[in-house]
Design an enzyme around this catalytic site. Structure first.
Site, short mmCIF file in Angstrom:
data_model
loop_
_atom_site.label_atom_id
_atom_site.label_comp_id
_atom_site.label_asym_id
_atom_site.label_seq_id
_atom_site.Cartn_x
_atom_site.Cartn_y
_atom_site.Cartn_z
N LYS A 13 0.82 -1.22 0.00
CA LYS A 13 0.00 0.00 0.00
C LYS A 13 0.85 1.27 0.00
O LYS A 13 0.46 2.26 -0.61
CB LYS A 13 -1.04 0.02 1.13
CG LYS A 13 -0.52 -0.35 2.49
CD LYS A 13 -1.64 -0.48 3.50
CE LYS A 13 -1.08 -0.45 4.91
NZ LYS A 13 0.01 -1.42 5.16
N ARG A 88 -5.82 2.10 11.92
CA ARG A 88 -5.45 0.69 12.08
C ARG A 88 -6.25 0.00 13.17
O ARG A 88 -6.07 -1.19 13.38
CB ARG A 88 -3.98 0.62 12.46
CG ARG A 88 -3.04 0.23 11.32
CD ARG A 88 -1.66 0.39 11.86
NE ARG A 88 -0.65 -0.44 11.31
CZ ARG A 88 0.27 0.00 10.45
NH1 ARG A 88 0.20 1.20 9.94
NH2 ARG A 88 1.25 -0.78 10.08
N ARG A 127 13.20 -7.63 2.42
CA ARG A 127 13.45 -6.21 2.12
C ARG A 127 14.78 -5.74 2.74
O ARG A 127 15.09 -6.08 3.88
CB ARG A 127 12.34 -5.32 2.69
CG ARG A 127 11.01 -5.55 2.07
CD ARG A 127 10.09 -4.36 2.21
NE ARG A 127 9.76 -4.03 3.60
CZ ARG A 127 8.69 -3.32 3.95
NH1 ARG A 127 7.85 -2.87 3.02
NH2 ARG A 127 8.44 -3.04 5.21
N ARG A 160 15.14 -3.31 8.07
CA ARG A 160 14.35 -2.65 9.12
C ARG A 160 14.18 -3.63 10.26
O ARG A 160 13.87 -4.80 10.02
CB ARG A 160 12.96 -2.31 8.55
CG ARG A 160 12.76 -0.87 8.22
CD ARG A 160 11.47 -0.66 7.45
NE ARG A 160 10.25 -0.93 8.21
CZ ARG A 160 9.02 -0.65 7.78
NH1 ARG A 160 8.85 -0.08 6.60
NH2 ARG A 160 7.95 -0.92 8.50
N ARG A 171 3.48 -8.51 13.54
CA ARG A 171 2.75 -7.45 12.83
C ARG A 171 1.53 -8.02 12.11
O ARG A 171 0.48 -7.39 12.07
CB ARG A 171 3.68 -6.75 11.82
CG ARG A 171 4.74 -5.89 12.50
CD ARG A 171 5.87 -5.52 11.55
NE ARG A 171 5.48 -4.57 10.53
CZ ARG A 171 6.18 -4.34 9.42
NH1 ARG A 171 7.29 -5.01 9.18
NH2 ARG A 171 5.77 -3.46 8.55
P1 AMP Z 1 4.07 0.79 8.69
O1 AMP Z 1 5.26 1.39 8.02
O2 AMP Z 1 2.76 1.41 8.28
O3 AMP Z 1 4.04 -0.72 8.60
O4 AMP Z 1 4.21 1.15 10.25
C1 AMP Z 1 5.33 0.74 11.00
C2 AMP Z 1 4.98 0.72 12.49
O5 AMP Z 1 4.56 2.02 12.91
C3 AMP Z 1 3.82 -0.19 12.88
O6 AMP Z 1 4.22 -1.55 13.05
C4 AMP Z 1 3.37 0.45 14.19
O7 AMP Z 1 4.26 0.13 15.25
C5 AMP Z 1 3.53 1.93 13.89
N1 AMP Z 1 2.29 2.51 13.30
C6 AMP Z 1 2.15 3.02 12.04
N2 AMP Z 1 0.89 3.44 11.85
C7 AMP Z 1 0.22 3.20 13.00
C8 AMP Z 1 -1.12 3.39 13.44
N3 AMP Z 1 -2.05 3.93 12.63
N4 AMP Z 1 -1.45 2.99 14.69
C9 AMP Z 1 -0.54 2.47 15.53
N5 AMP Z 1 0.74 2.23 15.18
C10 AMP Z 1 1.13 2.60 13.94
#
Ligand code: AMP
Length: 220
Positions: A13, A88, A127, A160, A171
């Site tokens: 996404k 989320r 990745r 990462r 996750r």
């Molecule tokens: P992403 O890059 O979107 O996978 O986000 C990486 C990490 O950031 C996630 O595993 C969460 O720890 C945190 N995170 C990102 N967006 C949110 C959200 N909307 N609510 C809570 N944690 C978030």
């Protein structure tokens, strides 16, 4: 156009949001990017978020809701945006509905990118990126010419922390538990579209553009 992109980690996404934003001059708002930036700058937000992120857990709702509430006030959001990785959880979605009501706007469509779990694990754990020039690689799909070295600047590639296998599995569990209820939430509002997230970046983008054509005509 105001859009929400839903989908498990690794569904692509972020990549699609980036491309779509460039194509339609929308702002891409990624809570993950905002939080990672705060972590790397060691701001108070980053210090709060870091341990949750390293474990693959969600950062508390009030933190991300506050962050989005402020971001959506910025003038660049007026011409439309793609929310990538927010909301989320159900409380985040409810808070977003309230913010939009205050702003007298609505979301045009929530798009869910669907990819089977075994593909997601392969995509995420493979990745790598260059810490210097930020170029992205994948061990299977876009490998560097020399193992572990950036083709452009020769730096050692990094993974990462939250792309390690155990964290990836966490996750995905968190997504299944906390985020999948949002599919019902937006389906009930009649704004949900599901897209097959397998296949090439271009083919997924074409499918997305088809769905968005329907949005302009007020169709599903
Ligand atoms: P992403 O890059 O979107 O996978 O986000 C990486 C990490 O950031 C996630 O595993 C969460 O720890 C945190 N995170 C990102 N967006 C949110 C959200 N909307 N609510 C809570 N944690 C978030």
């Amino acid at each position: 156009m105001r859009l929400i992109f839903l989908g498990p980690p690794g569904a692509g996404k972020g990549t699609q949001a980036q491309r779509l934003a460039e194509r339609y001059s929308l702002v891409k708002i990624s809570t993950g990017d905002i939080l990672r930036d705060a972590v790397s700058r060691k701001t108070p937000l980053g210090l709060t978020a870091k341990s949750f992120m390293d474990q693959g857990s969600l950062v508390p709702d009030d933190v991300v809701i506050g962050l989005i509430r402020e971001r959506l006030k910025d003038s660049d959001c007026r011409s439309g945006y793609v929310l990538d990785g927010f909301p989320r959880t159900v409380p985040q979605a409810e808070a977003l509905s309230k913010i939009l009501e205050e702003q007298k706007t609505t979301i045009d469509r929530a798009i869910s990118f669907e990819v089977p779990e075994q593909d997601l694990i392969r995509r995420l754990t493979g990745r790598r990126s260059c810490p210097a020039c930020k170029r992205a690689y994948h061990l299977d799909f876009q490998p560097p010419q020399q193992p572990d070295r950036c083709d452009v600047c020769g730096e050692r590639l990094i993974q990462r922390k939250d792309d390690r296998e155990e964290t990836v599995k966490n996750r995905l569990r968190v997504y299944a538990q906390e985020t999948t209820p949002l599919l019902k939430y937006y389906d009930e509002q009649k704004i949900l579209s599901k897209i097959d997230g397998r296949g090439s970046i271009d083919s997924v983008m074409n499918h997305l553009l088809e769905v968005l054509k329907g949005v302009n005509k007020g169709q599903k």
